[in-house]
Enzyme design. Structure first.
Site, PDB file in Angstrom:
ATOM      1  N   GLU A  36       0.872  -1.169   0.000  1.00 18.68           N
ATOM      2  CA  GLU A  36       0.000   0.000   0.000  1.00 18.68           C
ATOM      3  C   GLU A  36       0.915   1.227   0.000  1.00 18.68           C
ATOM      4  O   GLU A  36       1.805   1.326   0.845  1.00 18.68           O
ATOM      5  CB  GLU A  36      -0.883  -0.001   1.261  1.00 18.68           C
ATOM      6  N   ARG A 262       5.846 -12.717   9.708  1.00 20.56           N
ATOM      7  CA  ARG A 262       6.492 -11.435   9.443  1.00 20.56           C
ATOM      8  C   ARG A 262       7.937 -11.475   9.897  1.00 20.56           C
ATOM      9  O   ARG A 262       8.288 -12.210  10.810  1.00 20.56           O
ATOM     10  CB  ARG A 262       5.836 -10.323  10.264  1.00 20.56           C
ATOM     11  N   LYS A 272       4.880   0.889   8.832  1.00 19.78           N
ATOM     12  CA  LYS A 272       4.886   2.187   8.148  1.00 19.78           C
ATOM     13  C   LYS A 272       4.215   3.263   8.992  1.00 19.78           C
ATOM     14  O   LYS A 272       4.683   4.390   9.056  1.00 19.78           O
ATOM     15  CB  LYS A 272       4.164   2.057   6.806  1.00 19.78           C
TER      16      LYS A 272
HETATM   17  P1  ATP Z   1       2.923  -1.870   7.606  1.00 27.40           P
HETATM   18  O1  ATP Z   1       2.278  -2.298   8.882  1.00 27.40           O
HETATM   19  O2  ATP Z   1       4.352  -1.536   7.755  1.00 27.40           O
HETATM   20  O3  ATP Z   1       2.149  -0.809   6.878  1.00 27.40           O
HETATM   21  P2  ATP Z   1       1.669  -3.647   5.853  1.00 27.40           P
HETATM   22  O4  ATP Z   1       1.606  -5.122   5.925  1.00 27.40           O
HETATM   23  O5  ATP Z   1       0.432  -2.909   6.166  1.00 27.40           O
HETATM   24  O6  ATP Z   1       2.885  -3.171   6.714  1.00 27.40           O
HETATM   25  P3  ATP Z   1       1.688  -3.457   3.034  1.00 27.40           P
HETATM   26  O7  ATP Z   1       2.084  -2.322   2.191  1.00 27.40           O
HETATM   27  O8  ATP Z   1       0.256  -3.847   3.063  1.00 27.40           O
HETATM   28  O9  ATP Z   1       2.200  -3.139   4.486  1.00 27.40           O
HETATM   29  O10 ATP Z   1       2.588  -4.730   2.760  1.00 27.40           O
HETATM   30  C1  ATP Z   1       2.902  -5.243   1.492  1.00 27.40           C
HETATM   31  C2  ATP Z   1       3.305  -6.681   1.660  1.00 27.40           C
HETATM   32  O11 ATP Z   1       4.435  -6.786   2.522  1.00 27.40           O
HETATM   33  C3  ATP Z   1       2.196  -7.497   2.291  1.00 27.40           C
HETATM   34  O12 ATP Z   1       2.058  -8.698   1.573  1.00 27.40           O
HETATM   35  C4  ATP Z   1       2.670  -7.736   3.692  1.00 27.40           C
HETATM   36  O13 ATP Z   1       2.191  -8.936   4.192  1.00 27.40           O
HETATM   37  C5  ATP Z   1       4.184  -7.737   3.527  1.00 27.40           C
HETATM   38  N1  ATP Z   1       4.846  -7.330   4.764  1.00 27.40           N
HETATM   39  C6  ATP Z   1       4.652  -6.196   5.458  1.00 27.40           C
HETATM   40  N2  ATP Z   1       5.390  -6.176   6.589  1.00 27.40           N
HETATM   41  C7  ATP Z   1       6.082  -7.341   6.608  1.00 27.40           C
HETATM   42  C8  ATP Z   1       7.021  -7.931   7.509  1.00 27.40           C
HETATM   43  N3  ATP Z   1       7.392  -7.311   8.627  1.00 27.40           N
HETATM   44  N4  ATP Z   1       7.537  -9.130   7.198  1.00 27.40           N
HETATM   45  C9  ATP Z   1       7.174  -9.755   6.069  1.00 27.40           C
HETATM   46  N5  ATP Z   1       6.290  -9.269   5.176  1.00 27.40           N
HETATM   47  C10 ATP Z   1       5.746  -8.079   5.434  1.00 27.40           C
HETATM   48 MG    MG Z   2      -1.304  -2.910   4.962  1.00 28.53          MG
END
Ligand code: ATP
Ligand code: MG
Length: 560
Positions: A36, A262, A272
Site C-alpha cells: 500500500e 512477518r 509504516k
Molecule cells: P505496515 O504495517 O508496515 O504498513 P503492511 O503489511 O500494512 O505493513 P503493506 O504495504 O500492506 O504493508 O505490505 C505489502 C506486503 O508486505 C504485504 O504482503 C505484507 O504482508 C508484507 N509485509 C509487510 N510487513 C512485513 C514484515 N514485517 N515481514 C514480512 N512481510 C511483510
Molecule cells: Mg497494509
C-alpha cells in the site's frame, strides 16, 4: 521444468511444487508483492519482496508489483515512486507487470453489483457505532442489521446512488451478506464499500466510494491470474473471507492465499504507520534517516542489497512470528562488505603526533593493501610525513596492564609503516593531552625489528599535511527497548544517543575523491559509506554502516 527432483526450501515451495506436479494452476507460478503506497518500504517488506520475486524466479514464473491503493486518504505518489526505487534497488524486476488496484475500480464495482444481484450483498444504513454494537464480540454472536433484507432492486438502486454521490460520507456502506453469528468476526457481514470523498492520486475525483481491502485484494489477485497469494500471518483469519469472495463472484481463476511469519527486528520497528510518526515528530531526519529500518534508510546507511537478501534467506520462511536480532542483519552486512570494501585509514578523533626525527618537508609513500580478503584489489600508496594524526584512544598516559598501544616511553607500529616511540606528552592549560612527541625507528619497515624486539600494537594513522577532513556519523540502535512494537508510547523509547556526529575526522588522501554511496572499511573502525544526501566534494560526510566486531552481542552478554 521437472519438479520431481526439486528440493523445497520451505513449506511454500512445497505447496508450489505439489501444485506444479498436479497441474493445479495450469503449471503456472504467478506471485505478487502488493504494497500500500502509504509509506516507505522497510526491512520487513524486503522479506516479502525476496520471497515473492524469489519464488517466481526459482519456478520460472513471474512476480507482479501491485500497488494496493484503495485508501486514498493515506496514499501518495511520492510513496509509489519510493517503493519502485526500493524494489529495484533490492535487485528485483517486475518487467511490464506493474499494476494498481485503482485500475480495477470499475471491475470491482461490477463484481459488487454481481454480489447484490445474487442477494449476497446489501446496503446498510446503520451508523458506525451501531454497526459495532450489532457486530457482537468474540464470545457473543452478532445481530442482523434491520437493513439486511432489503430487496435486490433497492440495493442495486442505493449502491448506484452511493456511487453517484447522492449520500454524505459515511451515511451508508455496502456489506457482504455472510453470517452475523460466524465465530470468525471477519465473516460477520464485512463492509466492502464505503463513501469517502477523497481525491485519489490515480483516479482523481472519479469515485466517491472506495472498496475495502478484503474485497479488493482477492479480486485483484484473480484478475491478474495470481496463483499463490502470499501474505503475512495476521491475515490467516481473513482467508475464509478471501475464499468467500472468490467463490461468489465470476472471476477468471482462483488464487490460493498462503500465510507466513512477518520479519520483525529487535530494537526497531517495522510498521509504516509507526515509522511515519517518528518522521512527523522529527525524531529522525526523514524516511531515509540511516537509523530507520526502511529500505531507503539502510541504503543510505550503507547496507547492501546483497546483505539484505542474505538476511532474508537466513531467516527463512516460517509459520510463527519471531524477533530477529539486529546482530544477524549486521553480520550479513559485515560478511558482504568484508569481501568487497576497500580498506582505508581514517582517524575519527584525532590526536596530533610529531615524529621528531622525521625530516621536515619529507614525504614517504608507503604501500598499503586495499583488501586482504581479495588481493586482486591491489595496493595503494599512503603518504607519511613528520606530523600525523592518531586516534585519541590509541594513547593512554597511564595505561592498564596489557595495553598494547601508545603510552609514554612505549612503542607502537604505524600500520604499513614504522615503529614509533612516545618520548614526550604536550598538554594544554586544562591538562588535556594535545600532542605527542615521538621518534621513529627507521629500521622497522615491513613488520620486523632489527633486534627482534616485540612491538605488538599496530595503530592506524593519517599524515596531517595530506589529510582530508570529513564529518563522520556514528549510529546506535534506534530504540532503548527490545520490542518497541509492543508498546503504544514507543516514541518515548527513542535512543537519545542513536546518532553521534564527529566533525573533525581526518581521512587518508585516497578518500578525497570518494563518491556518494561508495563504501570502505576504515581500519579498526568498521565499515563506512559516503552519505548519498549530505556529502559534498568539498565537505565529505561518511556514515558508519556497521562496526567491525559484533559489539551488539557483547553488550547483550554483559547485560545478562
Ligand atoms: P505496515 O504495517 O508496515 O504498513 P503492511 O503489511 O500494512 O505493513 P503493506 O504495504 O500492506 O504493508 O505490505 C505489502 C506486503 O508486505 C504485504 O504482503 C505484507 O504482508 C508484507 N509485509 C509487510 N510487513 C512485513 C514484515 N514485517 N515481514 C514480512 N512481510 C511483510
Ligand atoms: Mg497494509
Amino acid at each position: 521444468m521437472s519438479t520431481s527432483t526439486m528440493q523445497p526450501a520451505n513449506f511454500i515451495e512445497d505447496i508450489i511444487i505439489k501444485d506444479l506436479e498436479s497441474g493445479k494452476h495450469g503449471g503456472r507460478v504467478v506471485t505478487r508483492f502488493p504494497p500500500e503506497p502509504n509509506g516507505y518500504l522497510h526491512i520487513g517488506h524486503a522479506k516479502s519482496i525476496c520471497l515473492n520475486f524469489g519464488l517466481a524466479k526459482k519456478f520460472g514464473g513471474v512476480c507482479h508489483l501491485r500497488f494496493d491503493d484503495t485508501d486514498p486518504a493515506k496514499e501518495e505518489p511520492e510513496y509509489v515512486e519510493a517503493i519502485k526505487r526500493d524494489v529495484k534497488w533490492l535487485g528485483f524486476d517486475w518487467g511490464d507487470k506493474l499494476f494498481h488496484a485503482a485500475d480495477y475500480f470499475e471491475a470491482l464495482y461490477e463484481f459488487a453489483v454481481e454480489l447484490i444481484q445474487q442477494g449476497k450483498a446489501y446496503v446498510d444504513d446503520l451508523s458506525p457505532e451501531q454497526m459495532r454494537e450489532y457486530r457482537g464480540t468474540l464470545t457473543e454472536p452478532g445481530k442482523n442489521s434491520p437493513y439486511r433484507d432489503r430487496s435486490i432492486e433497492e440495493n442495486l438502486d442505493l449502491f448506484q446512488r452511493m456511487r453517484a454521490g447522492e449520500f454524505p460520507d459515511g451515511a451508508r456502506v455496502l456489506r457482504a451478506k455472510i453470517d452475523m453469528s460466524s465465530p470468525n468476526m471477519n465473516m460477520r457481514d464485512p463492509v466492502i464499500y464505503r463513501i469517502k470523498r477523497v481525491e485519489h492520486h490515480r483516479t482523481g475525483n472519479d469515485w466517491v466510494i472506495y472498496p475495502m481491502y478484503d474485497f479488493a485484494h482477492p479480486i485483484s489477485d484473480a484478475l491478474e491470474g495470481i496463483t499463490h497469494s502470499i501474505c503475512t500471518l495476521e491475515f490467516e483469519d481473513n482467508r475464509p473471507l478471501y475464499e468467500w469472495f472468490l467463490n461468489n463472484v465470476s472471476v477468471p481463476c482462483h488464487p490460493q492465499q498462503i500465510e507466513f511469519a512477518r520479519l520483525n527486528l529487535a530494537y526497531t520497528i517495522t510498521s509504516k504507520r509507526r515509522l511515519l510518526r517518528l518522521v512527523e515528530l522529527g525524531h529522525v531526519s526523514g524516511w531515509d534517516d540511516p537509523r530507520v529500518p526502511t529500505i531507503a534508510g539502510v541504503r543510505r546507511r550503507g547496507y547492501t542489497p546483497e546483505a539484505i537478501r542474505d538476511l532474508c534467506d537466513r531467516v527463512g520462511v516460517a509459520k510463527n512470528n519471531s524477533l530477529v536480532d539486529m546482530a544477524m542483519l549486521e553480520h550479513c552486512v559485515r560478511e558482504d562488505l568484508n569481501r568487497r570494501a576497500p580498506r582505508a585509514m581514517a582517524v575519527l578523533r584525532p590526536l596530533r603526533v610529531v615524529i621528531e626525527n622525521f625530516p621536515e618537508g619529507q614525504v614517504e609513500e608507503l604501500e598499503a593493501i586495499n583488501n586482504p580478503e581479495d588481493r586482486s584489489m591491489g595496493t595503494r600508496k599512503v603518504p607519511l610525513s613528520r606530523v600525523i594524526y592518531i586516534e585519541q584512544e590509541d594513547f593512554m598516559e597511564d595505561p592498564p596492564k596489557g595495553y598494547r598501544r601508545l603510552a609514554p616511553g612505549r612503542e607502537v607500529r604505524l600500520r604499513y609503516g614504522y615503529v614509533i616511540k612516545c618520548e614526550d606528552v604536550v598538554k594544554n592549560e586544562q591538562g588535556e593531552v594535545v600532542e605527542l612527541r615521538c621518534t621513529c625507528d627507521f629500521e622497522t619497515l615491513g613488520g620486523s625489528t632489527p633486534d627482534g624486539r616485540k612491538v605488538r600494537g599496530i595503530i592506524h594513522w593519517v599524515s596531517a599535511e595530506h589529510a582530508v577532513p570529513a564529518e563522520v556519523r556514528l549510529y546506535d540502535r534506534l530504540f532503548t527497548i527490545e520490542n518497541p512494537a509492543e508498546v503504544e508510547d514507543y516514541v518515548e523509547y527513542v535512543n537519545p544517543k542513536s546518532l553521534e556526529v564527529l566533525t573533525e575526522c581526518m581521512l587518508e588522501p585516497s578518500l578525497a575523491e570518494a563518491s556518494p554511496g561508495s563504501f570502505y572499511q576504515f581500519e579498526r573502525q568498521g565499515y563506512f559509506c559516503v552519505d548519498i544526501v549530505d556529502s559534498k566534494p568539498d565537505q565529505l560526510v561518511f556514515n558508519r554502516t556497521v562496526a567491525l566486531r559484533d559489539t551488539w552481542a557483547k553488550i547483550q552478554k554483559r547485560q545478562r
